[in-house]
Design a protein around this motif. Structure first.
Motif, PDB file in Angstrom:
ATOM      1  N   SER A  44      51.680 -23.064  50.096  1.00  0.00           N
ATOM      2  CA  SER A  44      50.262 -23.378  49.901  1.00  0.00           C
ATOM      3  C   SER A  44      49.474 -22.680  50.990  1.00  0.00           C
ATOM      4  O   SER A  44      50.019 -22.287  52.027  1.00  0.00           O
ATOM      5  N   LEU A  45      48.156 -22.534  50.769  1.00  0.00           N
ATOM      6  CA  LEU A  45      47.266 -21.900  51.735  1.00  0.00           C
ATOM      7  C   LEU A  45      46.078 -22.818  52.005  1.00  0.00           C
ATOM      8  O   LEU A  45      45.409 -23.269  51.067  1.00  0.00           O
ATOM      9  N   THR A  46      45.828 -23.088  53.280  1.00  0.00           N
ATOM     10  CA  THR A  46      44.604 -23.767  53.680  1.00  0.00           C
ATOM     11  C   THR A  46      43.823 -22.802  54.553  1.00  0.00           C
ATOM     12  O   THR A  46      44.327 -22.316  55.567  1.00  0.00           O
ATOM     13  N   LEU A  47      42.596 -22.500  54.165  1.00  0.00           N
ATOM     14  CA  LEU A  47      41.781 -21.479  54.817  1.00  0.00           C
ATOM     15  C   LEU A  47      40.515 -22.115  55.362  1.00  0.00           C
ATOM     16  O   LEU A  47      39.754 -22.746  54.620  1.00  0.00           O
ATOM     17  N   ILE A  48      40.299 -21.963  56.675  1.00  0.00           N
ATOM     18  CA  ILE A  48      39.191 -22.626  57.353  1.00  0.00           C
ATOM     19  C   ILE A  48      38.174 -21.589  57.826  1.00  0.00           C
ATOM     20  O   ILE A  48      38.440 -20.789  58.724  1.00  0.00           O
ATOM     21  N   GLU A  49      37.022 -21.567  57.195  1.00  0.00           N
ATOM     22  CA  GLU A  49      35.879 -20.726  57.569  1.00  0.00           C
ATOM     23  C   GLU A  49      36.267 -19.283  57.916  1.00  0.00           C
ATOM     24  O   GLU A  49      35.976 -18.791  59.010  1.00  0.00           O
ATOM     25  N   PRO A  50      36.922 -18.575  56.999  1.00  0.00           N
ATOM     26  CA  PRO A  50      37.233 -17.168  57.266  1.00  0.00           C
ATOM     27  C   PRO A  50      35.980 -16.303  57.132  1.00  0.00           C
ATOM     28  O   PRO A  50      35.136 -16.560  56.267  1.00  0.00           O
ATOM     29  N   PRO A  51      35.832 -15.269  57.943  1.00  0.00           N
ATOM     30  CA  PRO A  51      34.633 -14.422  57.896  1.00  0.00           C
ATOM     31  C   PRO A  51      34.695 -13.364  56.797  1.00  0.00           C
ATOM     32  O   PRO A  51      34.633 -12.162  57.053  1.00  0.00           O
ATOM     33  N   LEU A  52      34.818 -13.809  55.560  1.00  0.00           N
ATOM     34  CA  LEU A  52      34.864 -12.900  54.413  1.00  0.00           C
ATOM     35  C   LEU A  52      33.457 -12.760  53.851  1.00  0.00           C
ATOM     36  O   LEU A  52      33.149 -13.184  52.730  1.00  0.00           O
ATOM     37  N   ASN A  53      32.619 -12.136  54.643  1.00  0.00           N
ATOM     38  CA  ASN A  53      31.194 -12.083  54.324  1.00  0.00           C
ATOM     39  C   ASN A  53      30.891 -11.315  53.033  1.00  0.00           C
ATOM     40  O   ASN A  53      29.898 -11.586  52.363  1.00  0.00           O
TER      41      ASN A  53
ATOM     42  N   PRO B 111      27.344 -11.230  48.674  1.00  0.00           N
ATOM     43  CA  PRO B 111      26.441 -10.095  48.905  1.00  0.00           C
ATOM     44  C   PRO B 111      24.974 -10.496  48.788  1.00  0.00           C
ATOM     45  O   PRO B 111      24.631 -11.449  48.086  1.00  0.00           O
ATOM     46  N   ASP B 112      24.146  -9.778  49.517  1.00  0.00           N
ATOM     47  CA  ASP B 112      22.684  -9.930  49.418  1.00  0.00           C
ATOM     48  C   ASP B 112      22.191 -11.295  49.896  1.00  0.00           C
ATOM     49  O   ASP B 112      21.075 -11.709  49.549  1.00  0.00           O
ATOM     50  N   ASP B 113      23.004 -12.002  50.676  1.00  0.00           N
ATOM     51  CA  ASP B 113      22.557 -13.259  51.270  1.00  0.00           C
ATOM     52  C   ASP B 113      22.160 -12.973  52.717  1.00  0.00           C
ATOM     53  O   ASP B 113      22.998 -12.527  53.511  1.00  0.00           O
ATOM     54  N   PRO B 114      20.912 -13.220  53.100  1.00  0.00           N
ATOM     55  CA  PRO B 114      20.467 -12.827  54.446  1.00  0.00           C
ATOM     56  C   PRO B 114      21.196 -13.544  55.572  1.00  0.00           C
ATOM     57  O   PRO B 114      21.451 -12.946  56.626  1.00  0.00           O
ATOM     58  N   GLU B 115      21.547 -14.809  55.389  1.00  0.00           N
ATOM     59  CA  GLU B 115      22.232 -15.532  56.455  1.00  0.00           C
ATOM     60  C   GLU B 115      23.669 -15.045  56.626  1.00  0.00           C
ATOM     61  O   GLU B 115      24.175 -14.922  57.750  1.00  0.00           O
ATOM     62  N   VAL B 116      24.329 -14.760  55.516  1.00  0.00           N
ATOM     63  CA  VAL B 116      25.687 -14.225  55.590  1.00  0.00           C
ATOM     64  C   VAL B 116      25.658 -12.820  56.195  1.00  0.00           C
ATOM     65  O   VAL B 116      26.507 -12.464  57.025  1.00  0.00           O
ATOM     66  N   ALA B 117      24.659 -12.022  55.802  1.00  0.00           N
ATOM     67  CA  ALA B 117      24.538 -10.671  56.364  1.00  0.00           C
ATOM     68  C   ALA B 117      24.297 -10.727  57.868  1.00  0.00           C
ATOM     69  O   ALA B 117      24.843  -9.907  58.618  1.00  0.00           O
ATOM     70  N   ARG B 118      23.532 -11.693  58.326  1.00  0.00           N
ATOM     71  CA  ARG B 118      23.293 -11.809  59.764  1.00  0.00           C
ATOM     72  C   ARG B 118      24.567 -12.230  60.493  1.00  0.00           C
ATOM     73  O   ARG B 118      24.871 -11.726  61.577  1.00  0.00           O
ATOM     74  N   LEU B 119      25.316 -13.143  59.921  1.00  0.00           N
ATOM     75  CA  LEU B 119      26.590 -13.544  60.520  1.00  0.00           C
ATOM     76  C   LEU B 119      27.505 -12.330  60.658  1.00  0.00           C
ATOM     77  O   LEU B 119      28.153 -12.151  61.705  1.00  0.00           O
ATOM     78  N   GLU B 120      27.557 -11.492  59.634  1.00  0.00           N
ATOM     79  CA  GLU B 120      28.399 -10.295  59.695  1.00  0.00           C
ATOM     80  C   GLU B 120      27.914  -9.338  60.778  1.00  0.00           C
ATOM     81  O   GLU B 120      28.716  -8.809  61.561  1.00  0.00           O
ATOM     82  N   ARG B 121      26.599  -9.113  60.849  1.00  0.00           N
ATOM     83  CA  ARG B 121      26.064  -8.197  61.863  1.00  0.00           C
ATOM     84  C   ARG B 121      26.353  -8.706  63.268  1.00  0.00           C
ATOM     85  O   ARG B 121      26.754  -7.942  64.153  1.00  0.00           O
ATOM     86  N   LEU B 122      26.160 -10.000  63.483  1.00  0.00           N
ATOM     87  CA  LEU B 122      26.419 -10.576  64.799  1.00  0.00           C
ATOM     88  C   LEU B 122      27.893 -10.436  65.175  1.00  0.00           C
ATOM     89  O   LEU B 122      28.231 -10.047  66.302  1.00  0.00           O
ATOM     90  N   GLY B 123      28.779 -10.750  64.237  1.00  0.00           N
ATOM     91  CA  GLY B 123      30.199 -10.678  64.519  1.00  0.00           C
ATOM     92  C   GLY B 123      30.646  -9.265  64.842  1.00  0.00           C
ATOM     93  O   GLY B 123      31.382  -9.036  65.808  1.00  0.00           O
TER      94      GLY B 123
END
Length: 254
Positions: A100-109, A113-125
């Motif tokens: 089984s797989l348990t996945l906790i908040e992976p950065p698969l931004n 697509p086209d979500d400004p908050e997710v895009a900002r998280l990716e840019r910051l990271g």
């Protein structure tokens, strides 16, 4: 390459624990009591003693190579943040080796697509990985807050600075494209968990659960370190027991 170190505690079916930017002790301390019923196998990624340092940089593709031989015994796998990237690559290459797989908040931004908050998280990271402690102070603090680092208005604690320096130069998360369809099509039971502390992570986790036809769980109270949140250990153990034989996926639930 030198082998990474895995420290085991407990007895019962094996649960392989793959940490992200913080070490195993910080990431998994709250679920240590599960060792009464499960063998908790604490992976130490490269750069986290007693494992050897990385040859060049932190790299989720190298993590996947390190994890591959650890899947031979068909463990349950629980992975956090950056550690989930290598985990997904390794699992996709051999989905029959994962119970089984348990996945906790992976950065698969890229999943949102086209979500400004997710895009900002990716840019910051990506900026923090590229610039380390030279990242602009406001952006560094915002990223550290999103990733659960214990910071206040003063200088970052020494261990947080050490973590930023260890990650500096690492492979950007924006380059990760695990073959999720291989995991979904193999029927691997999946639980995707988040901490309800940042909208970007919630949207990523929703999209990931959909892509993998997995279960979804939300546990507020510990920020990015969801494993320490109230109720997470109980939810994880329920999921593990339900899939202890690893014979197929259960019906998706939230």
């Amino acid at each position: 390459m030198s082998e990474i170190v895995v420290l085991r505690d407990g007895s019962g079916p094996e649960v392989l624990l793959v940490h992200g930017g913080a070490g195993p002790r910080t990431t998994w301390r709250a679920i240590a009591p599960l060792a009464d019923r499960w063998t908790l196998a604490y992976v130490h990624r490269r750069g986290y003693p007693p494992s050897p340092p990385p040859h060049k940089r932190q790299d989720f593709a190298v993590d996947a190579l390190d994890l591959a031989p650890l899947l031979i015994g068909r463990p349950h796998v629980v992975a956090h943040s950056y550690g989930a990237l290598g985990t997904l690559i390794a699992a996709a290459a051999a989905p029959g080796s994962v119970r089984s797989l348990t996945l906790i908040e992976p950065p698969l931004n890229y999943l949102v697509p086209d979500d400004p908050e997710v895009a900002r998280l990716e840019r910051l990271g990506d900026k923090v990985l590229a610039q380390g402690m030279n990242t602009a102070s406001t952006e560094l603090r915002e990223f550290l807050h999103l990733t659960g680092a214990p910071i206040d208005d003063g200088p970052p604690p020494e261990d947080v600075v050490a973590g930023v320096r260890r990650a500096h130069g690492g492979r950007p998360t924006s380059e990760a494209r695990p073959q999720l369809d291989a995991i979904r099509d193999a029927g691997v039971p999946v639980l995707v968990a988040s901490g309800d502390h940042a909208a970007a992570y919630e949207r990523i986790c929703d999209a990931l659960a959909d892509a993998l036809s997995g279960e979804r769980s939300v546990h507020p109270g510990a920020g990015h370190f969801v494993a320490a949140a109230p109720g997470f250990a109980e939810r994880l153990e329920t999921f593990l027991y339900k899939n202890v034989t690893g014979t197929g996926r259960t019906s998706p639930t939230r």
